[in-house]
Scaffold this motif. Sequence first.
Motif, short mmCIF file in Angstrom:
data_model
loop_
_atom_site.label_atom_id
_atom_site.label_comp_id
_atom_site.label_asym_id
_atom_site.label_seq_id
_atom_site.Cartn_x
_atom_site.Cartn_y
_atom_site.Cartn_z
N VAL A 137 0.82 -1.22 0.00
CA VAL A 137 0.00 0.00 0.00
C VAL A 137 0.85 1.27 0.00
O VAL A 137 0.34 2.37 0.18
N ASN A 138 2.16 1.12 -0.23
CA ASN A 138 3.10 2.24 -0.21
C ASN A 138 3.66 2.41 -1.61
O ASN A 138 4.36 1.54 -2.12
N ASN A 139 3.39 3.54 -2.24
CA ASN A 139 3.81 3.75 -3.62
C ASN A 139 5.32 3.85 -3.80
O ASN A 139 5.82 3.78 -4.93
N SER A 140 6.06 3.99 -2.71
CA SER A 140 7.52 4.00 -2.82
C SER A 140 8.08 2.58 -2.81
O SER A 140 9.28 2.39 -3.04
N MET A 141 7.23 1.60 -2.55
CA MET A 141 7.61 0.19 -2.61
C MET A 141 7.02 -0.42 -3.88
O MET A 141 6.12 0.15 -4.50
N SER A 142 7.52 -1.59 -4.26
CA SER A 142 7.07 -2.23 -5.50
C SER A 142 6.85 -3.72 -5.29
O SER A 142 7.35 -4.31 -4.32
#
Length: 342
Positions: A137-142
């Motif tokens: 849910v974190n856009n800095s993670m993939s």
Amino acid sequence: MNSTMAARCFVVLVFVSFLVMSVSAIPSKRRRGSFSTIKQLNRKGPFIGLITVYSPEEEAFFRSGAFKPDAKHPFVDLSGSNYDVEGRRYRVGKINGKKVVFVRCGVGMVNAAAATQQMLDMFDITGIVHFGIAGNVNNSMSIGDVTIPKQFAHTGIWDWLNPNGTLPTNDIAELDFGSYNVPKGDGMNLLGKIGYSYEQFFSESGKPNTAIPLFWAQISEQWLQLAAGLEGMELERCVNSSVCLSRKPKLVVGLRGSTANIFVDNAAYRDFLYQTYAVSSVDMESSAVVMTSLSNGYPVIVIRGLSDLAGGQTGQNAIQTFGPLAARNAAQAVVKFIGYLS
């Protein structure tokens, strides 16, 4: 029926009831054998406890080749009934020379808590390593990344109110369904709103029968510091020869995770969780494993590979495609982490 016959019937009924209860309380021969095996194994302990959730995660773990089964007692079966219904299988062996007990707990918080408590009760355990896949849910993670959070929240304890209901003062956050009406503000949403409440945390080091309110459960600091050495490790990028991620996955230590008996595949709820709690991953078991371990006084850590975007994607959820890759990356991190433990 006269009074004498009624009295005799009552005595017979009581005797039969007592007999049934006594028989059901006697462990089956198979279960007694399992207890005997565990007693022998614990003489060889202690063990590191490993808990994953479902088959793809278990398969990824064993395919790593790091787990070496115990030659005499490679597994112990527990949780079966007196009628020999299959229960959980606890696998015993070593990873990098470290003694481990592994179990697949099953999906959801009840299964996770039950398996954790059973493992701690039955085996000589030094701590719990919980691992598997999770939604991102974190856009800095993939997708493909591995997260080792420092905190977990149980975001499934709700006060569900009517549209004009008043949120309890001790709730930590509010989700108003009316805010998501389309068009916005059009009419009243009868679902009202929910307030997020605290866990009741019981600890063996606390006062008997006294709970403290807890929202963020802290991962054991010493193990978290050890896990920091995993950052920068090489992770897999390809599911197979034809399906690969566009970028190299990374491992991150020290974010936040959330758990509830909800498979999140909804963009609006995904954004709400990130904006409200700054969590980076969502799953259905971790908080239960963490709470149970800490409640019993054991160190615990969670290692989760990110398999999907929890609803933030365009089109179908990616868990079917990238779940196996995320599980492999998590398993690799687990194996390396166990090598750090003394």
